[in-house]
Scaffold this active site. Sequence first.
Site: not given
Length: 207
Positions: A75, A182, A184
């Site tokens: 990011c 992102h 994750e």
Amino acid sequence: MIGIVDYGMGNLFSVSKALERLGADYFISADREKLLSADALILPGVGSFRDAMERLQVETIKEFAATGKPLLGICLGMQLLFEESEENGPTKGLGLLPGSVRRFKGTTAEGETYKVPHMGWNRLEFVQESPLLKDLDEDYVYFVHSYFVDAKGNDALLAKADYHEQVSAVVGRENIYGMQFHPEKSSKLGMALLNNFLTMAAERETV
């Protein structure tokens, strides 16, 4: 051992939990010597580019990058890898990859308005082969950002997405990598990308 850089502006919890799910050994630190000892580094980031550059241990990150060990920006952390950003006025970045960071205009060439920040799921389009993309299929990942890297014609561009502009979604050159989204929070593909990064780090360690 994966080091997560703590400079007060990263989503450390979600990144560390993703590494735990993948069975990776990791630590979170701001200590120069400990970061330099890692087999790979992850540079997360949430917030302003200028604030991040003021807080970041710039020389430590550049010294780690020079070792050839894998470095991944996520990011804002990806944006910091580039030469400069226009956020809050021109600000120099780490300069590890060529390119600049620009804000979404919020209006199309036809005068139609669109939402900024770019928030939601967008499909990746792979641009060139990379160990980071090995054995993966194009799919959707989750973005939250108001600024994007302008990398048109840039050989570091590995995958792109479209949000009224060409969004540099995955970048990489030599040992320096970045993901604008992102991973994750990006379901199967996001975790697979992180796992490929861990594999790269393990393979380099055994060379």
